[in-house]
Scaffold this active site. Structure first.
Site, PDB file in Angstrom:
ATOM      1  N   HIS B 129       0.826  -1.205   0.000  1.00  0.00           N
ATOM      2  CA  HIS B 129       0.000   0.000   0.000  1.00  0.00           C
ATOM      3  C   HIS B 129       0.861   1.257   0.000  1.00  0.00           C
ATOM      4  CE1 HIS B 129      -4.197  -1.090   0.410  1.00  0.00           C
ATOM      5  NE2 HIS B 129      -3.848  -2.116   1.155  1.00  0.00           N
ATOM      6  N   CYS B 198       0.866   1.949  -5.773  1.00  0.00           N
ATOM      7  CA  CYS B 198      -0.002   2.730  -6.652  1.00  0.00           C
ATOM      8  C   CYS B 198       0.520   4.147  -6.820  1.00  0.00           C
ATOM      9  CB  CYS B 198      -1.435   2.741  -6.131  1.00  0.00           C
ATOM     10  SG  CYS B 198      -1.624   3.651  -4.601  1.00  0.00           S
ATOM     11  N   ARG B 207       0.869   2.780 -11.696  1.00  0.00           N
ATOM     12  CA  ARG B 207       1.641   2.033 -10.708  1.00  0.00           C
ATOM     13  C   ARG B 207       3.075   2.542 -10.734  1.00  0.00           C
ATOM     14  NH1 ARG B 207      -2.717   1.075  -9.940  1.00  0.00           N
ATOM     15  NH2 ARG B 207      -3.860  -0.877  -9.855  1.00  0.00           N
TER      16      ARG B 207
END
Lengths: 53, 230
Positions: B129, B198, B207
């Site tokens: 994340h 991301c 990305r």
């Protein structure tokens, strides 16, 4: 809406205030425990991988 | 029904929706972090326990740094390694779990299931994340060529060195985790590392990728690798 709830809570003002607090906390708990975890994956923050889809 | 009742009800609904939105923001920005940090600590404890129970292997003088045997297949959604990236902070370390499902990535970094295992030939690819759930890869764009990415599976330290800084691509570009990623500049088969997250920070349109190669492997008995010493 809130007036209606207030009128239907039993007891005197202090009991009503305490019940309101308990109700509010219960709602926040349900939101954090069940509703938000369900809603959060609908947001884009979870897409961190590369894939074919 | 009087106008007063209608106005009052509409106002109350607006206030309720506003409160709901504020609570949701608190949940996303703050509470997912609290939950993820607790969960990651638990995963790290699981790993430490697991490693503490492993039998002590005799250290062989010769061949100690030789290629370790391929590890057993990783178990889905279970932690198998710890990752250290000094560039992201001296105390930055996160558990690496098998698989990249949404539920797995809430507990740590996720290893792409069909890519190479730690230290093995091929491409060891990991996703994490950027934001929410503890923000593990928040400072991802700060990674530069030459930065160390150190991993341990309890038996060995694997030091990878990043060769190419953040490369921005599309979510469908699965070639970035190929055994020899095309855009990475690598031409021969080797032991590579790919990290993905991301981009932009709060979005999902692109990305960010970094690539590295395995620099050294050594048994844990020989102490922390150079990159982790202060």
């Amino acid at each position: 809406m809130y007036g209606w709830i207030w009128r239907h809570l039993p007891g005197n003002v202090w009991v009503k205030a305490l019940l309101s607090l308990v109700l509010t906390l219960a709602v926040v708990y349900v939101l954090f425990q069940y509703v938000f975890p369900w809603a959060e994956p609908l947001l884009p923050f979870n897409d961190v991988t590369v894939n074919d889809q | 029904m009087s106008v007063r009742v209608i106005v009052r009800t509409v106002s109350e609904l607006c206030i309720t929706v506003g409160t709901l939105i504020v609570l949701f923001v608190v949940y996303v920005l703050f509470w997912t972090g609290v939950k993820a940090d607790t969960e990651m600590d638990r995963q790290v404890d699981l790993l430490q326990d697991q490693w503490a129970r492993q039998p002590v292997r005799p250290t062989t003088a010769a061949g100690a740094t030789a290629n370790p045997k391929p590890p057993a297949p990783y178990r889905e959604a279970k932690p198998f390694a710890l990752m250290y990236i000094p560039r992201l902070g001296f105390t930055w370390n996160k558990p690496v779990l098998e698989g990249t499902r949404t539920s797995t990535l809430k507990k740590g970094l996720g290893h792409y299931a069909n890519t190479a295992q730690l230290g093995q030939k091929g491409n060891f690819a990991v996703a994490g994340h950027r934001r929410t759930y503890g923000d593990p890869f928040k400072d991802f764009p700060k990674l530069r060529a030459g930065d160390a990415v150190v991993l341990t599976d309890g038996a060995h330290w694997y030091t990878y060195v990043i060769d190419q800084g953040p490369y921005r691509t599309l979510p469908t570009d699965v070639q970035v985790i190929d055994p020899v990623p095309k855009k990475s500049g690598y031409t021969r088969a080797g032991r590579y590392l790919t990290l993905t997250t991301c981009d932009p920070e709060w979005g999902h349109s692109h990305r960010l990728i970094v690539w590295g190669h395995l620099e050294s492997t050594k048994p844990v008995e020989s102490g922390k690798p150079e990159a982790l010493r202060r």
